[in-house]
Scaffold this motif. Structure first.
Motif, PDB file in Angstrom:
ATOM      1  N   TRP A 149       0.112   9.811   3.069  1.00  0.00           N
ATOM      2  CA  TRP A 149      -1.281   9.457   3.369  1.00  0.00           C
ATOM      3  C   TRP A 149      -1.512   7.970   3.130  1.00  0.00           C
ATOM      4  O   TRP A 149      -2.315   7.337   3.836  1.00  0.00           O
ATOM      5  CB  TRP A 149      -2.233  10.292   2.526  1.00  0.00           C
ATOM      6  N   ALA A 150      -0.824   7.402   2.137  1.00  0.00           N
ATOM      7  CA  ALA A 150      -0.901   5.948   1.926  1.00  0.00           C
ATOM      8  C   ALA A 150      -0.301   5.213   3.120  1.00  0.00           C
ATOM      9  O   ALA A 150      -0.824   4.177   3.553  1.00  0.00           O
ATOM     10  CB  ALA A 150      -0.173   5.567   0.639  1.00  0.00           C
ATOM     11  N   ASP A 153      -2.777   5.118   5.911  1.00  0.00           N
ATOM     12  CA  ASP A 153      -3.757   4.036   5.694  1.00  0.00           C
ATOM     13  C   ASP A 153      -3.161   2.677   6.078  1.00  0.00           C
ATOM     14  O   ASP A 153      -3.835   1.843   6.699  1.00  0.00           O
ATOM     15  CB  ASP A 153      -4.185   4.008   4.219  1.00  0.00           C
ATOM     16  N   TYR A 154      -1.927   2.466   5.711  1.00  0.00           N
ATOM     17  CA  TYR A 154      -1.236   1.209   5.997  1.00  0.00           C
ATOM     18  C   TYR A 154      -1.169   0.957   7.510  1.00  0.00           C
ATOM     19  O   TYR A 154      -1.394  -0.170   7.975  1.00  0.00           O
ATOM     20  CB  TYR A 154       0.163   1.261   5.390  1.00  0.00           C
ATOM     21  N   ILE A 156      -3.254   1.955   9.759  1.00  0.00           N
ATOM     22  CA  ILE A 156      -4.589   1.581  10.234  1.00  0.00           C
ATOM     23  C   ILE A 156      -4.853   0.098   9.959  1.00  0.00           C
ATOM     24  O   ILE A 156      -5.381  -0.634  10.800  1.00  0.00           O
ATOM     25  CB  ILE A 156      -5.667   2.455   9.554  1.00  0.00           C
ATOM     26  N   ILE A 157      -4.436  -0.361   8.782  1.00  0.00           N
ATOM     27  CA  ILE A 157      -4.694  -1.743   8.370  1.00  0.00           C
ATOM     28  C   ILE A 157      -3.942  -2.754   9.234  1.00  0.00           C
ATOM     29  O   ILE A 157      -4.491  -3.797   9.604  1.00  0.00           O
ATOM     30  CB  ILE A 157      -4.307  -1.919   6.883  1.00  0.00           C
ATOM     31  N   ASN A 163      -8.273  -0.116  15.683  1.00  0.00           N
ATOM     32  CA  ASN A 163      -9.169   0.495  14.696  1.00  0.00           C
ATOM     33  C   ASN A 163     -10.355  -0.421  14.414  1.00  0.00           C
ATOM     34  O   ASN A 163     -10.253  -1.642  14.504  1.00  0.00           O
ATOM     35  CB  ASN A 163      -8.414   0.757  13.383  1.00  0.00           C
ATOM     36  N   ASP A 167     -13.150   1.340   9.655  1.00  0.00           N
ATOM     37  CA  ASP A 167     -11.984   2.183   9.378  1.00  0.00           C
ATOM     38  C   ASP A 167     -10.931   1.414   8.579  1.00  0.00           C
ATOM     39  O   ASP A 167     -10.274   1.973   7.687  1.00  0.00           O
ATOM     40  CB  ASP A 167     -11.377   2.699  10.679  1.00  0.00           C
ATOM     41  N   THR A 170     -12.077   1.143   4.988  1.00  0.00           N
ATOM     42  CA  THR A 170     -11.903   2.456   4.343  1.00  0.00           C
ATOM     43  C   THR A 170     -10.444   2.697   3.998  1.00  0.00           C
ATOM     44  O   THR A 170     -10.112   3.183   2.907  1.00  0.00           O
ATOM     45  CB  THR A 170     -12.411   3.571   5.267  1.00  0.00           C
ATOM     46  N   ALA A 171      -9.548   2.341   4.937  1.00  0.00           N
ATOM     47  CA  ALA A 171      -8.118   2.518   4.707  1.00  0.00           C
ATOM     48  C   ALA A 171      -7.630   1.626   3.570  1.00  0.00           C
ATOM     49  O   ALA A 171      -6.795   2.041   2.754  1.00  0.00           O
ATOM     50  CB  ALA A 171      -7.347   2.217   5.987  1.00  0.00           C
ATOM     51  N   SER A 174      -8.712   3.184   0.318  1.00  0.00           N
ATOM     52  CA  SER A 174      -7.861   4.349   0.039  1.00  0.00           C
ATOM     53  C   SER A 174      -6.483   3.922  -0.434  1.00  0.00           C
ATOM     54  O   SER A 174      -5.923   4.490  -1.387  1.00  0.00           O
ATOM     55  CB  SER A 174      -7.749   5.214   1.294  1.00  0.00           C
ATOM     56  N   LEU A 175      -5.922   2.906   0.213  1.00  0.00           N
ATOM     57  CA  LEU A 175      -4.597   2.411  -0.178  1.00  0.00           C
ATOM     58  C   LEU A 175      -4.632   1.818  -1.584  1.00  0.00           C
ATOM     59  O   LEU A 175      -3.687   1.995  -2.372  1.00  0.00           O
ATOM     60  CB  LEU A 175      -4.123   1.357   0.825  1.00  0.00           C
TER      61      LEU A 175
END
Length: 224
Positions: A149-150, A153-154, A156-157, A163, A167, A170-171, A174-175
């Motif tokens: 899940w990390a 997120d990576y 998305i970044i 994105n 978003d 948020t990612a 979360s990361l």
């Protein structure tokens, strides 16, 4: 006669003086005797009524009361039975879901372990996010679930064109949280911290923001 208290003229049959309210004892006595006579007549009429009527009335009322109690008990039993059946059904459904989850894990986790060993993390994400059958189950019990899940997120970044800024923020948040998990496997934690450094650089260069600022914004959003 005259009222012994105020002297007003009275009818000797009245119980009280209409002017001063004093008791007229002869009149009060007559009133009492008349009421007693009427009560005696009512009792005589009552004795003439057959006892069967009272017995029938009592039996009918008892039967109605018993019927009401019986219906109430029946409703209570049916409600309790319905609740019991509902709980049993829920337990059965949960056991069924647990069995299906366990059976899926026995097939899915070895596949995911193989992709992880090959560092093919995209294949894992495609499997758990794109496969309709797999989406019915959870990867929580998989030993690398926090890492994958990390990694999501990576991705998305580092893909801002695909994105929105919301978003991406948020990612990043979360990361940041993922990089601080204490129960993550050591090799996974090392990889996530690498992703965090790259994300921090992107945050500084593209958005002129530090991780501390990002954390502060996150905490203020949570309070709202």
């Amino acid at each position: 006669m005259k009222c012994p208290n105020c002297g007003a003229a009275l009818d000797d049959s009245v119980a009280k003086c209409p002017y001063c309210g004093s008791t007229n004892f002869p009149g009060a006595e007559k009133e009492y005797m008349n009421e007693l006579h009427e009560l005696h007549k009512d009792l005589e009429k009552l004795e003439e009524v057959p006892m069967d009527c009272f017995e029938d009335s009592v039996k009918k009322e008892s039967a109605r009361a018993g019927k009401r109690i019986g219906i109430s008990l029946l409703i209570t039993v049916l409600v309790a039975l319905g609740i019991f059946i509902l709980f049993r059904f829920n337990d059965f459904q949960l056991q069924k879901q647990d069995a299906a989850q366990t059976a899926w894990e026995r097939t899915a986790f070895p596949k995911m372990d193989a992709w992880y060993a090959e560092e093919d993390y995209d294949a894992i994400l495609d499997y758990i996010l794109a496969d309709p059958e797999t989406q019915k189950y959870s990867i929580y019990n998989w030993k690398h679930s926090d890492f994958i899940w990390a990694y999501a997120d990576y991705l998305i970044i580092i893909n801002p064109e695909q994105n929105s800024e919301k978003d991406i923020m948020t990612a990043m948040t979360s990361l940041l949280i993922m990089s601080r998990l204490e129960n993550m496997r050591q090799e996974d934690s090392a990889k996530v911290k690498t992703y965090r450094k790259e994300a921090e650089q992107i945050l500084n260069e593209r958005y002129n923001m530090t991780l501390d600022q990002l954390q502060k914004n996150y905490e203020e959003a949570v309070k709202k």
